[in-house]
Design a protein around this motif. Structure first.
Motif, PDB file in Angstrom:
ATOM      1  N   THR A  54       1.993   5.103   0.795  1.00  0.00           N
ATOM      2  CA  THR A  54       2.405   5.847   2.035  1.00  0.00           C
ATOM      3  C   THR A  54       2.376   7.442   1.412  1.00  0.00           C
ATOM      4  N   LYS A  85       0.525  -1.198   0.153  1.00  0.00           N
ATOM      5  CA  LYS A  85       0.057  -0.177  -0.043  1.00  0.00           C
ATOM      6  C   LYS A  85       0.857   1.297   0.086  1.00  0.00           C
ATOM      7  N   LYS A 135      -4.167   6.071   1.369  1.00  0.00           N
ATOM      8  CA  LYS A 135      -4.035   4.730   1.888  1.00  0.00           C
ATOM      9  C   LYS A 135      -4.631   3.563   0.762  1.00  0.00           C
ATOM     10  N   GLU A 136      -5.550   4.120  -0.067  1.00  0.00           N
ATOM     11  CA  GLU A 136      -6.143   3.243  -0.996  1.00  0.00           C
ATOM     12  C   GLU A 136      -5.373   2.788  -2.209  1.00  0.00           C
ATOM     13  N   SER A 147       3.566   0.762   7.357  1.00  0.00           N
ATOM     14  CA  SER A 147       3.186   0.546   6.078  1.00  0.00           C
ATOM     15  C   SER A 147       2.166  -0.608   6.396  1.00  0.00           C
ATOM     16  N   GLU A 148       1.378  -0.946   5.282  1.00  0.00           N
ATOM     17  CA  GLU A 148       0.671  -2.301   5.053  1.00  0.00           C
ATOM     18  C   GLU A 148       0.863  -2.890   3.734  1.00  0.00           C
TER      19      GLU A 148
END
Length: 122
Positions: A10, A8, A76-77, A108-109
């Motif tokens: 940032t 994802k 974030k998307e 982060s993801e």
């Protein structure tokens, strides 16, 4: 099972890549991780994406098409990079992601999504 592993975006990734000692260490760690994935036989593809300011979206409405220039809202998307892996199951994919170095300088993801297989659609 094939999975798309999505890094994802940032605020940092949306600023673009500028070489610094910190992110060069991160890139080297990510390179070693990618080597492990390749040696394990699960890596099919991997790459990073430029910031959304360099991208475009095409919106569809029936026969109509509208081009939308980046940057795009809702960082974030957004996706900053990806891997395509072939794993035995979701648990294996999760185990590999847990071994991954943090792909960003801060929090982060990483999202894991199975791909549809032909059998899923019949």
């Amino acid at each position: 099972m094939r999975v798309m592993v999505l890094v994802k975006a940032t605020e940092d990734s949306e600023k673009g890549f500028v070489p610094t000692p910190e992110n060069m260490d991160m890139l080297e760690a990510m390179g070693r991780f990618n080597d492990e994935l390749a040696k394990a036989g699960i890596l099919r593809a991997a790459d990073g994406l430029t910031p959304s300011s360099q991208g475009k979206r095409v919106a569809f409405d029936g026969a109509g098409r509208m081009v939308i220039d980046g940057p795009f809202a809702e960082t974030k998307e957004l996706v900053a990079g990806f891997w395509l892996w072939e794993v035995k199951d979701m648990e294996e994919a999760v185990a590999w992601v847990k071994r991954c170095p943090n792909p960003m300088p801060g929090p982060s993801e990483i999202e894991i999504r199975p791909l549809y297989e032909m059998d899923d659609l019949l």
